[in-house]
Design a protein around this motif. Structure first.
Motif, PDB file in Angstrom:
ATOM      1  N   SER A  69      42.809 -76.975 107.580  1.00  0.00           N
ATOM      2  CA  SER A  69      43.725 -75.974 107.038  1.00  0.00           C
ATOM      3  C   SER A  69      45.039 -75.991 107.814  1.00  0.00           C
ATOM      4  N   ASP A  90      45.761 -73.632 100.590  1.00  0.00           N
ATOM      5  CA  ASP A  90      44.754 -73.204  99.630  1.00  0.00           C
ATOM      6  C   ASP A  90      45.062 -73.738  98.234  1.00  0.00           C
ATOM      7  N   GLY A  91      44.054 -74.379  97.615  1.00  0.00           N
ATOM      8  CA  GLY A  91      44.191 -74.884  96.259  1.00  0.00           C
ATOM      9  C   GLY A  91      44.828 -76.254  96.141  1.00  0.00           C
ATOM     10  N   TRP A 148      41.159 -78.200  98.723  1.00  0.00           N
ATOM     11  CA  TRP A 148      40.977 -77.324  99.875  1.00  0.00           C
ATOM     12  C   TRP A 148      40.938 -75.868  99.420  1.00  0.00           C
ATOM     13  N   LEU A 149      39.993 -75.104  99.985  1.00  0.00           N
ATOM     14  CA  LEU A 149      39.842 -73.696  99.660  1.00  0.00           C
ATOM     15  C   LEU A 149      39.869 -72.883 100.949  1.00  0.00           C
ATOM     16  N   ASP A 150      40.933 -72.142 101.165  1.00  0.00           N
ATOM     17  CA  ASP A 150      40.997 -71.281 102.338  1.00  0.00           C
ATOM     18  C   ASP A 150      39.920 -70.211 102.264  1.00  0.00           C
ATOM     19  N   ALA A 151      39.281 -69.937 103.402  1.00  0.00           N
ATOM     20  CA  ALA A 151      38.253 -68.889 103.470  1.00  0.00           C
ATOM     21  C   ALA A 151      38.251 -68.282 104.872  1.00  0.00           C
ATOM     22  N   GLY A 209      38.176 -73.016 106.212  1.00  0.00           N
ATOM     23  CA  GLY A 209      38.306 -73.374 104.807  1.00  0.00           C
ATOM     24  C   GLY A 209      37.236 -74.387 104.456  1.00  0.00           C
ATOM     25  N   LEU A 239      36.512 -63.543  98.973  1.00  0.00           N
ATOM     26  CA  LEU A 239      36.402 -64.917  99.476  1.00  0.00           C
ATOM     27  C   LEU A 239      35.233 -65.644  98.808  1.00  0.00           C
ATOM     28  N   HIS A 256      36.200 -66.547  95.365  1.00  0.00           N
ATOM     29  CA  HIS A 256      37.142 -67.672  95.401  1.00  0.00           C
ATOM     30  C   HIS A 256      36.390 -69.001  95.382  1.00  0.00           C
TER      31      HIS A 256
END
Length: 246
Positions: free
Chosen positions: A103, A124-125, A137-140, A150, A204, A207
């Motif tokens: 990330s 993100d995304g 990539w998915l931020d978490a 992520g 989250l 998401h």
């Protein structure tokens, strides 16, 4: 399944098309435990998780059983922790054309200082094309812990590399299962609760669930195949009903 190191029990199994789980059982806790890394084979191969630094020879041996290590282009991590990226510099030396992948927050606060080459930082995304497939990539942040956290989604095979989510006790004998893993993971989580219980946990989880993963590539224990969105939402319900640690 192929055993790549008889003494350690390190093994490799293809859990989705071109996605290989590398598993090493360890005796850190009663009942056993395991560390998994995931190798994504494409024009630009990617390794998700490095394993702890002292495990590098075992993981390298396992990767070499699938592709030459020098072909690796990305060494990815969910968050900055020893079992996620402890041997990242050993990998960067072994694969001279590779770079860390993480990330933007992880790159800013840790990876660009710690790693011997600058990171490919993802927002993100955002998607990265590896060849025939892309990873998203998915931020978490803080799920389960670490504000830089992520996850990666292989959009071709619908595999979510979900890090410490669904961590299971035991040695992960089944590389891929459709059986329940929620109860095992919750039984492992509750005594030491390593989740941050952030205020936006439900958002989250949603998401991640919105990506409708068909395979969950867990870092500890078996990978899982099925309705990933439903399982993620079930985890979210458990987390929302659990009291935050005092």
């Amino acid at each position: 399944m192929a055993i790549t190191n008889v003494a350690a029990g390190t093994n490799v199994h293809e859990i989705a098309d071109g996605v290989y789980r590398i598993n090493t059982p360890v005796g850190l806790v009663p009942g056993g435990f395991s560390f998994n890394q995931y190798l994504v084979v494409d024009d630009q191969p990617l390794l998700f998780h490095t394993g702890p630094r002292k495990m590098f020879p075992l993981v390298r041996e396992a990767v070499e059983s699938v592709i030459p290590v020098t072909q690796l282009r990305f060494i990815a991590l969910s968050h900055f922790e020893a079992d996620e990226c402890g041997s990242i510099n050993e990998w960067l030396a072994a694969a001279p054309q590779s770079v860390p992948l993480c990330s933007r927050v992880a790159a800013m606060v840790s990876v660009n200082d710690f790693a011997d080459r600058p990171a490919h930082a993802m927002g993100d995304g955002t998607e990265l094309v590896l060849g025939k497939r892309a990873v998203k990539w998915l931020d978490a942040p803080h799920l389960p812990h670490g504000w830089e956290t992520g996850f990666l989604m292989d959009t071709r095979t619908k595999t979510l590399f979900c890090g410490d989510l669904f961590t299971q006790g035991g040695t992960g004998v089944a590389a891929l299962t459709g059986d329940d893993i929620l109860e095992n993971s919750e039984a492992f989580r509750q005594p030491m609760d390593y989740f941050s219980h952030s205020t936006n946990t439900r958002q989250l989880i949603e998401h991640l669930a919105a990506e409708s993963p068909g395979t969950l590539a867990c870092m500890h224990g078996s990978a899982w195949h099925g309705d990933g969105a439903s399982l993620l939402r079930a985890l979210g319900e458990r987390l929302m009903s659990s009291p935050s640690p005092q």
